[in-house]
Each structure stands twice: as C-alpha cells, then as structure tokens.
Design a protein around this motif. Structure first.
Motif, PDB file in Angstrom:
ATOM      1  N   PRO A 218       0.805 -12.895  -2.671  1.00  0.00           N
ATOM      2  CA  PRO A 218       1.111 -11.566  -2.614  1.00  0.00           C
ATOM      3  C   PRO A 218       2.305 -11.181  -2.087  1.00  0.00           C
ATOM      4  O   PRO A 218       3.247 -10.436  -2.625  1.00  0.00           O
ATOM      5  CB  PRO A 218      -0.009 -11.093  -1.609  1.00  0.00           C
ATOM      6  CG  PRO A 218      -1.229 -12.129  -1.834  1.00  0.00           C
ATOM      7  CD  PRO A 218      -0.546 -13.455  -1.821  1.00  0.00           C
ATOM      8  N   ALA A 219       2.495 -11.735  -0.724  1.00  0.00           N
ATOM      9  CA  ALA A 219       3.653 -11.104  -0.087  1.00  0.00           C
ATOM     10  C   ALA A 219       5.122 -11.852  -0.981  1.00  0.00           C
ATOM     11  O   ALA A 219       6.036 -10.937  -1.076  1.00  0.00           O
ATOM     12  CB  ALA A 219       3.726 -11.722   1.225  1.00  0.00           C
ATOM     13  N   MET A 220       5.208 -12.942  -1.590  1.00  0.00           N
ATOM     14  CA  MET A 220       6.340 -13.580  -2.061  1.00  0.00           C
ATOM     15  C   MET A 220       6.511 -12.847  -3.324  1.00  0.00           C
ATOM     16  O   MET A 220       7.526 -12.626  -3.910  1.00  0.00           O
ATOM     17  CB  MET A 220       6.189 -15.112  -2.293  1.00  0.00           C
ATOM     18  CG  MET A 220       7.471 -15.817  -2.627  1.00  0.00           C
ATOM     19  SD  MET A 220       8.679 -15.463  -1.594  1.00  0.00           S
ATOM     20  CE  MET A 220       8.604 -16.906  -0.258  1.00  0.00           C
ATOM     21  N   THR A 221       5.402 -12.601  -4.062  1.00  0.00           N
ATOM     22  CA  THR A 221       5.464 -11.791  -5.298  1.00  0.00           C
ATOM     23  C   THR A 221       6.265 -10.305  -5.076  1.00  0.00           C
ATOM     24  O   THR A 221       7.130  -9.959  -5.956  1.00  0.00           O
ATOM     25  CB  THR A 221       4.189 -11.526  -5.896  1.00  0.00           C
ATOM     26  OG1 THR A 221       3.448 -12.756  -6.344  1.00  0.00           O
ATOM     27  CG2 THR A 221       4.110 -10.641  -7.191  1.00  0.00           C
ATOM     28  N   ALA A 222       5.723  -9.648  -3.735  1.00  0.00           N
ATOM     29  CA  ALA A 222       6.173  -8.401  -3.517  1.00  0.00           C
ATOM     30  C   ALA A 222       7.699  -8.580  -3.420  1.00  0.00           C
ATOM     31  O   ALA A 222       8.705  -7.756  -3.845  1.00  0.00           O
ATOM     32  CB  ALA A 222       5.652  -7.809  -2.454  1.00  0.00           C
TER      33      ALA A 222
ATOM     34  N   VAL B  54      -0.391  -6.947  -3.789  1.00  0.00           N
ATOM     35  CA  VAL B  54       0.955  -6.950  -3.805  1.00  0.00           C
ATOM     36  C   VAL B  54       1.901  -5.798  -3.644  1.00  0.00           C
ATOM     37  O   VAL B  54       2.933  -5.427  -2.887  1.00  0.00           O
ATOM     38  CB  VAL B  54       1.371  -7.592  -5.282  1.00  0.00           C
ATOM     39  CG1 VAL B  54       2.780  -7.588  -5.580  1.00  0.00           C
ATOM     40  CG2 VAL B  54       0.798  -8.950  -5.210  1.00  0.00           C
ATOM     41  N   GLY B  55       1.176  -4.511  -3.947  1.00  0.00           N
ATOM     42  CA  GLY B  55       1.736  -3.364  -4.130  1.00  0.00           C
ATOM     43  C   GLY B  55       1.816  -2.829  -2.718  1.00  0.00           C
ATOM     44  O   GLY B  55       2.850  -2.233  -2.221  1.00  0.00           O
ATOM     45  N   ARG B  56       1.126  -3.244  -1.702  1.00  0.00           N
ATOM     46  CA  ARG B  56       1.089  -2.552  -0.307  1.00  0.00           C
ATOM     47  C   ARG B  56       2.241  -3.402   0.655  1.00  0.00           C
ATOM     48  O   ARG B  56       2.935  -2.667   1.185  1.00  0.00           O
ATOM     49  CB  ARG B  56      -0.370  -2.961   0.415  1.00  0.00           C
ATOM     50  CG  ARG B  56      -0.432  -2.574   1.858  1.00  0.00           C
ATOM     51  CD  ARG B  56      -1.676  -2.640   2.361  1.00  0.00           C
ATOM     52  NE  ARG B  56      -1.867  -2.119   3.630  1.00  0.00           N
ATOM     53  CZ  ARG B  56      -1.617  -2.672   4.946  1.00  0.00           C
ATOM     54  NH1 ARG B  56      -1.123  -3.813   4.824  1.00  0.00           N
ATOM     55  NH2 ARG B  56      -1.984  -1.961   6.030  1.00  0.00           N
ATOM     56  N   TYR B  57       2.368  -4.713   0.181  1.00  0.00           N
ATOM     57  CA  TYR B  57       3.466  -5.552   0.661  1.00  0.00           C
ATOM     58  C   TYR B  57       4.718  -4.721  -0.242  1.00  0.00           C
ATOM     59  O   TYR B  57       5.662  -4.778   0.818  1.00  0.00           O
ATOM     60  CB  TYR B  57       3.168  -6.971   0.372  1.00  0.00           C
ATOM     61  CG  TYR B  57       2.508  -7.539   1.227  1.00  0.00           C
ATOM     62  CD1 TYR B  57       2.732  -7.597   2.760  1.00  0.00           C
ATOM     63  CD2 TYR B  57       1.543  -8.296   0.950  1.00  0.00           C
ATOM     64  CE1 TYR B  57       2.216  -8.404   3.628  1.00  0.00           C
ATOM     65  CE2 TYR B  57       0.801  -9.337   1.760  1.00  0.00           C
ATOM     66  CZ  TYR B  57       1.026  -9.374   3.305  1.00  0.00           C
ATOM     67  OH  TYR B  57       0.324 -10.170   3.946  1.00  0.00           O
ATOM     68  N   ALA B  58       4.806  -4.604  -1.075  1.00  0.00           N
ATOM     69  CA  ALA B  58       6.042  -4.174  -1.818  1.00  0.00           C
ATOM     70  C   ALA B  58       6.276  -2.716  -1.159  1.00  0.00           C
ATOM     71  O   ALA B  58       7.672  -2.591  -0.907  1.00  0.00           O
ATOM     72  CB  ALA B  58       5.872  -4.013  -3.399  1.00  0.00           C
TER      73      ALA B  58
ATOM     74  N   ASP C 279      15.473   3.672  -9.534  1.00  0.00           N
ATOM     75  CA  ASP C 279      16.346   2.248  -9.716  1.00  0.00           C
ATOM     76  C   ASP C 279      15.448   1.122 -10.099  1.00  0.00           C
ATOM     77  O   ASP C 279      16.042   0.405 -10.766  1.00  0.00           O
ATOM     78  CB  ASP C 279      17.200   2.063  -8.781  1.00  0.00           C
ATOM     79  CG  ASP C 279      18.100   3.347  -8.362  1.00  0.00           C
ATOM     80  OD1 ASP C 279      18.962   3.700  -9.063  1.00  0.00           O
ATOM     81  OD2 ASP C 279      18.036   3.977  -7.107  1.00  0.00           O
ATOM     82  N   ARG C 280      14.395   1.133  -9.649  1.00  0.00           N
ATOM     83  CA  ARG C 280      13.500  -0.023  -9.751  1.00  0.00           C
ATOM     84  C   ARG C 280      12.213  -0.049  -9.730  1.00  0.00           C
ATOM     85  O   ARG C 280      11.683   1.262  -9.051  1.00  0.00           O
ATOM     86  CB  ARG C 280      13.740  -1.206  -8.703  1.00  0.00           C
ATOM     87  CG  ARG C 280      13.197  -2.421  -8.688  1.00  0.00           C
ATOM     88  CD  ARG C 280      13.440  -3.290  -7.548  1.00  0.00           C
ATOM     89  NE  ARG C 280      14.857  -3.722  -7.445  1.00  0.00           N
ATOM     90  CZ  ARG C 280      15.493  -4.645  -8.237  1.00  0.00           C
ATOM     91  NH1 ARG C 280      14.728  -5.404  -9.101  1.00  0.00           N
ATOM     92  NH2 ARG C 280      16.720  -4.719  -8.027  1.00  0.00           N
ATOM     93  N   ILE C 281      11.485  -0.308 -10.568  1.00  0.00           N
ATOM     94  CA  ILE C 281       9.976  -0.259 -10.789  1.00  0.00           C
ATOM     95  C   ILE C 281       9.253  -1.796 -10.540  1.00  0.00           C
ATOM     96  O   ILE C 281       9.532  -2.793 -10.968  1.00  0.00           O
ATOM     97  CB  ILE C 281       9.465   0.134 -12.058  1.00  0.00           C
ATOM     98  CG1 ILE C 281      10.018   1.513 -12.351  1.00  0.00           C
ATOM     99  CG2 ILE C 281       7.973   0.306 -12.065  1.00  0.00           C
ATOM    100  CD1 ILE C 281       9.629   2.111 -13.886  1.00  0.00           C
ATOM    101  N   VAL C 282       8.640  -1.672  -9.392  1.00  0.00           N
ATOM    102  CA  VAL C 282       7.470  -2.942  -9.001  1.00  0.00           C
ATOM    103  C   VAL C 282       6.202  -2.675 -10.105  1.00  0.00           C
ATOM    104  O   VAL C 282       5.580  -1.733  -9.564  1.00  0.00           O
ATOM    105  CB  VAL C 282       7.214  -3.226  -7.664  1.00  0.00           C
ATOM    106  CG1 VAL C 282       6.295  -4.308  -7.488  1.00  0.00           C
ATOM    107  CG2 VAL C 282       8.632  -3.501  -7.157  1.00  0.00           C
ATOM    108  N   GLU C 283       5.826  -3.227 -11.111  1.00  0.00           N
ATOM    109  CA  GLU C 283       4.934  -2.990 -11.944  1.00  0.00           C
ATOM    110  C   GLU C 283       3.669  -3.813 -12.030  1.00  0.00           C
ATOM    111  O   GLU C 283       3.831  -5.010 -12.143  1.00  0.00           O
ATOM    112  CB  GLU C 283       5.727  -3.045 -13.480  1.00  0.00           C
ATOM    113  CG  GLU C 283       4.775  -2.527 -14.376  1.00  0.00           C
ATOM    114  CD  GLU C 283       4.000  -1.084 -14.165  1.00  0.00           C
ATOM    115  OE1 GLU C 283       2.831  -1.157 -14.084  1.00  0.00           O
ATOM    116  OE2 GLU C 283       4.733  -0.219 -14.541  1.00  0.00           O
ATOM    117  N   VAL C 284       2.635  -3.186 -11.854  1.00  0.00           N
ATOM    118  CA  VAL C 284       1.360  -3.780 -11.885  1.00  0.00           C
ATOM    119  C   VAL C 284       0.605  -3.946 -13.091  1.00  0.00           C
ATOM    120  O   VAL C 284      -0.360  -4.910 -13.501  1.00  0.00           O
ATOM    121  CB  VAL C 284       0.274  -3.259 -10.744  1.00  0.00           C
ATOM    122  CG1 VAL C 284      -0.167  -1.834 -11.381  1.00  0.00           C
ATOM    123  CG2 VAL C 284      -0.828  -4.059 -10.477  1.00  0.00           C
TER     124      VAL C 284
END
Length: 325
Positions: A131-135, A159-163, A214-219
């Motif tokens: 989770p943390a490394m993915t974020a 993942v989202g919470r870490y991100a 600028d950036r989207i972290v997408e689930v």
C-alpha cells in the motif's frame, strides 16, 4: 515453525491451514526474519481464491502474504552480520515465491527487508510493502510534486489514504474522492468530493477555477476515465494501480493524446531497484519523523487467518488487515 498454508484455490475457510513447517535457514545473500506482523492485501486473497484470470497453482504448497515486519535473526553468506537484531519491514515476500510472511519465520534476499525505525510498530510496518509503496510510486514516479494539484480517487482506501498524506508532505494541493463524510475524515484530506452525490469532474473544475489537476492517483481507471480526461491538465499524469470495474477498458486514445497525457499503469511488485531505493529512502525519512499515520485493522493471530481473509474480501474495513504473529 507455525505457518498458514494452502494447497489449492478456494474459500479461505476451506483451503487455509495452520501447520508446522521446518524453520528455514538463510542461503547466500539471504536473511532469516522472525515475523511479528503479516499484512493481508487484496492481492493476497485474490491469489488464494484463484480469482485472477488464468490462475494456476505455481507451487504445491503456498505460505501467503507479501507484506510483513519483524526482526532479523540470522544472515546468510555475504550479508553483513551487523543486520542481526535489526527491525525490518518486508516487500514482495510471496511475489513469485512459495513462502510469504504468513509464518513465524521467512527467509528472503537481504534487500527485501528494509530498516524499520522504532517510531513505527511492526503492525504498521506490515502495511508498507504494497500500500505505502504503491502510493509513493504513483505520486513520485515523475519527480517532485511541489505546488502541483493532485487528485486521489478513493482517498479512504489503503493506498488512497497514504497517497493523500504523501502528496501533502510533498507540498502538493490534495483533493480526494470518497463516498461518505466518515470516509472523508478517514482519508485526512482537507478537500474532498462525495462521488455518490456530486459530479466529480464539475466539482474539481470548480475547486481549481477551471484549471484542473496535474496528477491523478487512480483506483479504477475504467470507471473514471471520462472524468479523468476532462479534469487532467495538458501534460499531466494519470497513475493507475487498478481497473476493477473493467479489466480491458476501451481507451480514448486521441482524447489523451491531444492533451499530451502520460498514462502510467503501475504495479509495485515490478519496481526497478533504483526507483524502489528512492521510495524506501523517502518512506524511511517520513517514518523517522513520525509523519505518516497508518490504518491498521487487527486480524488476530495466525490461527484466525481464514477470518481475516474474509474481512479483506468483504471490504468492510478501512485499512490493512494485519495478523499478529
């Protein structure tokens, strides 16, 4: 040693067994870790259930779980003996291997055990490998994000919470999507949108005065592709780590091309050594500072592994389910 095992795919209650196995010895370049906590990720339960397309049992018996934390008790030839006694968190414990962290001991290559500072508990360290490394990678794969605007979809997820936290630590403006007020609070993000009751694309454009992000972290790439395309700024990046709603989505190629968008489909298991090293250093710094909070869901001991797997499959938890070993 005690270990959780399975010899075929199926429901957790049907296939998971707690058995006695020989305690392994570290080979050249390896270490022996006394596992104190074993993290259970969705990928672990999908692998055990046989849910992945074309799934086959790669080994006669598998000890599950890729994430964990513990203490190095012995080292093999070529490893610095000074590592004995070191607290560590583990990555890729069961990736392309038969023996993961769901046991009292694990041997693995020395570089797959990373120093865990005293500021972090073993249970918290067991949340880090996936989770943390993915974020971190989704956010920082293209470099610094200072003064950028980042959208994290599913900010209440592990993942989202870490991100959300890591984006703020990196100097970015953070907006996230959630499905309730409680999940908004869990995400920790100061700006959030309820995707069940609001038009996410419109809300984001209103919040950014029409500039977008600028950036989207997408689930979920497939489900959110139309909205993402309308919200992302020209030259931006969409870093997606899942697309559960549709595994083979139709791509709006020219829509993304004419905005010069980088699409990054990432999987943390395949990080190159240089990127992983940067991530480990970044995460280690935050851990030393106590800058991250962790969402640990107690899953009991090894004997309760089947129940813990069921918790993950049900999705009725906010955080990483961790077994105390």
């Amino acid at each position: 040693m005690k270990a959780i095992t399975y010899r075929g795919f199926g429901a957790a209650s049907d296939v998971l067994e707690l058995v006695d196995l020989p305690t392994p010895d570290p080979g050249p370049g390896e270490i022996l870790v006394r596992v104190h906590a074993s993290g259970i990720n969705p990928s672990d339960v999908k692998l055990r259930s046989g849910a992945r397309p074309g799934a086959v049992m790669q080994y006669p018996m598998i000890v599950p779980h890729s994430d964990g934390a513990g203490v190095i008790e012995a080292v093999g030839e070529g490893v610095d003996p000074a590592r004995v006694g070191e607290r560590v968190w583990i990555w890729n414990g069961q990736w392309q291997r038969a023996f993961g962290t769901g046991a009292e001991y694990i041997t693995l290559p020395s570089d797959q055990a990373v120093y865990l500072p005293e500021t972090t508990s073993f249970a918290e360290g067991a949340c880090f490998g996936i989770p943390a490394m993915t974020a971190w990678y989704a956010l920082y794969c293209d470099g610094p994000i200072t003064d950028k605007t980042v959208l994290v979809t599913g900010g209440a997820g592990t993942v989202g919470r870490y991100a959300c936290q890591m984006a703020a630590l990196g100097g970015a403006r953070v907006i996230t999507t959630v499905s309730s007020d409680d999940k908004a609070a869990h995400s920790g993000a100061p700006e959030w949108i309820n995707y069940r009751t609001q038009d996410v694309a419109k809300a984001v454009m209103d919040m950014t005065n029409g500039a977008g992000v600028d950036r989207i972290v997408e689930v979920d790439f497939a489900a959110n592709q139309p909205a993402s395309l309308s919200m992302i700024r020209p030259g931006g990046t969409i870093a997606s780590y899942a697309s559960a709603s549709q595994m083979k989505p139709e791509l709006d190629f020219y829509g993304f091309m004419f905005k010069n968008i980088r699409l990054h489909m990432l999987i943390v298991y395949q990080l190159d050594a240089a990127a992983r090293g940067r991530g480990e250093a970044h995460l280690g710094q935050w851990l030393e500072q106590g800058a991250l909070s962790h969402a640990v869901v107690p899953g009991g001991g090894l004997s309760e592994a089947a129940k813990a797997h069921a918790m993950v499959e049900a999705g009725q938890k906010l955080g990483t389910v961790v077994l105390e070993v």
